[in-house]
Every structure is written in structure tokens, then in C-alpha cells.
Scaffold this active site. Structure first.
Site, PDB file in Angstrom:
ATOM      1  N   ARG A 190       0.983  -1.183   0.043  1.00 25.23           N
ATOM      2  CA  ARG A 190      -0.003   0.074   0.045  1.00 25.23           C
ATOM      3  C   ARG A 190       0.829   1.118  -0.126  1.00 25.23           C
ATOM      4  O   ARG A 190       1.384   1.744   1.037  1.00 25.23           O
ATOM      5  CB  ARG A 190      -0.793  -0.192   1.367  1.00 25.23           C
ATOM      6  CG  ARG A 190      -2.096   1.054   1.149  1.00 25.23           C
ATOM      7  CD  ARG A 190      -2.697   1.078   2.643  1.00 25.23           C
ATOM      8  NE  ARG A 190      -3.784   2.111   2.760  1.00 25.23           N
ATOM      9  CZ  ARG A 190      -5.117   1.916   2.189  1.00 25.23           C
ATOM     10  NH1 ARG A 190      -5.397   1.118   1.432  1.00 25.23           N
ATOM     11  NH2 ARG A 190      -5.723   3.061   2.330  1.00 25.23           N
ATOM     12  N   ARG A 192       1.331   5.319  -0.349  1.00 22.31           N
ATOM     13  CA  ARG A 192       0.662   6.521   0.056  1.00 22.31           C
ATOM     14  C   ARG A 192       1.457   7.569   0.090  1.00 22.31           C
ATOM     15  O   ARG A 192       2.738   7.608   0.756  1.00 22.31           O
ATOM     16  CB  ARG A 192      -0.242   6.117   1.328  1.00 22.31           C
ATOM     17  CG  ARG A 192      -1.614   5.350   1.206  1.00 22.31           C
ATOM     18  CD  ARG A 192      -2.587   6.075   0.279  1.00 22.31           C
ATOM     19  NE  ARG A 192      -3.283   5.047   0.035  1.00 22.31           N
ATOM     20  CZ  ARG A 192      -4.133   4.267  -0.799  1.00 22.31           C
ATOM     21  NH1 ARG A 192      -2.888   3.820  -1.562  1.00 22.31           N
ATOM     22  NH2 ARG A 192      -4.974   3.427  -0.609  1.00 22.31           N
TER      23      ARG A 192
END
Length: 225
Positions: A190, A192
């Protein structure tokens, strides 16, 4: 009657918030408070979980999605307020707190979406965050979004956000970076972008982004028996 509806809804949210405030929950507020924060676009409470572990006390939370609000309430014993664009909702934000957290909606900037940016209603929600910063002047701001924000509209969208924080609001903002959850022991790929901002320059000068822990994990490591 139409004008009064939002206020009534917000009042009901406040009532629910208070009813749950004293219940035993899996993730209670810290007993020794080190700082305070508010949790905007809270989801199910990722920001809050991290900051509570550091000794932070949450003074206000807001989330749009009804199912996320139910999970948040189960986790923390508080029902987040709803539509942050309503003045009635903003009226419950305390005047004084240390950190503003906001994972403001990312669909407008994601490669998975239409990438409408500020022309998309969800994209303009950043300016709701900016308005709260302008009014409340927290000591620090902690924002998160998809890495596509770097490249959206050839970088102009991110430049607008940074210019708003630096020039319009007068905050000190280190250049944002992308971090990946899998590099910090979380079993998820993930990526970000993280944006932090500080009201005072010494705090900004003292800040450094975390370096990857090198710890790797898989889903089996975290599943409950």
C-alpha cells in the site's frame, strides 16, 4: 425546515457520540495524554489507532460512510460526525487541539478513478480541511493520499495543495514523500503519499520521515485464531 435538518442530524450524531463515549472499547483513549488531535475522513480509525498509541487523545472525528462509522464506533466507542462540509458539523470541532489528521478522499486523484482532481467534488474536500486549519491553527497537520497525487495534472494538483498550506495558511511543509506499508511490517502493498505541515519552523526543522523498518510480514502473521 430544510435549513434546520442538518443541525438536527448533527445534534443526533452528537447524542450518539456521547452515549458511546464511556463504553469499554478495544482501543480506549490513553490514560496519560501527551497531545490532542482531530480525525477527519476517519474511515475505521487508522490514524486514530496510531496516534493513540503515541499518547494522543482524539477530541473530534468525522466520517461520511455509514458502515465505516459503525466499525469506528465498535473500535473506539464513538460515532464520528458526518458531513464535514456542514457548518453545523464544524461547530463541534474544538477551538484548541495539537494535530489535525485527514486522509482526505483520494478517488479524485487515483489512477483507479477518473482523476478529476479539483474538478471532482471529492477533490475539493481538501479545501474543507484547509478552512479548518485556517480557523483552528493546529500545531501540526498530518495528511495522507494516494501516490497518484504526485503525478496528477502533471504535478499541478499537489503544487496547489502545498501552495495552500505554505503560502495561504503560512505553515512550514517539508517536501512530501511516498511510503509503502509493506516496508513497515504490514502485510499489504500500500503506497501512500504523506504530507506534514507545522505551524512553527523549529518543529518542521526537527522533523524527519521514518525509514523502512525492514520487517516483513504476511497475512498469516496477523490473523486471529
Amino acid at each position: 425546515v430544510t435549513e434546520n435538518l442538518p443541525k438536527n442530524e448533527v445534534r443526533e450524531q452528537a447524542r450518539q457520540y456521547q452515549l458511546l463515549a464511556d463504553k469499554n472499547t478495544p482501543f480506549p483513549k490513553p490514560t496519560a495524554e501527551k497531545f490532542t488531535f482531530i480525525d477527519l475522513f476517519a474511515g475505521i480509525g487508522g490514524f486514530r489507532l496510531a496516534l493513540q498509541r503515541l499518547g494522543g487523545t482524539c477530541l473530534f472525528s468525522s466520517e461520511w460512510d455509514e458502515q465505516a462509522k459503525k466499525t469506528y464506533a465498535a473500535n473506539f466507542g464513538e460515532v464520528p460526525f458526518g458531513d464535514i462540509t456542514l457548518e453545523a458539523t464544524k461547530s463541534y470541532i474544538p477551538d484548541s487541539f495539537d494535530v489535525l489528521c485527514a486522509g482526505f478522499p483520494c478517488q479524485a486523484f487515483s489512477i483507479a478513478g477518473r482523476r478529476g482532481g479539483f474538478s471532482d467534488t471529492r477533490g475539493t474536500l481538501f479545501f474543507e480541511v484547509a478552512e479548518i486549519i485556517r480557523r483552528k491553527q493546529p500545531r501540526a497537520v498530518f495528511l495522507e493520499n494516494v501516490k497518484g497525487l504526485f503525478s496528477h495534472d502533471r504535478g499541478r494538483t499537489l503544487a496547489t495543495i502545498l501552495n495552500t498550506l505554505r503560502e495561504d495558511l503560512g505553515y512550514f511543509v517539508p517536501d512530501p514523500i511516498t511510503l509503502n506499508a509493506k516496508d513497515f511490517g504490514v502485510p499489504q502493498n500500500r503506497e501512500r503519499i504523506f504530507i506534514v505541515a507545522f505551524r512553527e519552523k523549529p518543529a518542521c526543522d526537527a522533523f524527519t520521515y521514518p525509514t523502512p523498518s525492514g520487517k516483513r510480514s504476511i497475512v498469516a502473521d496477523i490473523l486471529e485464531k
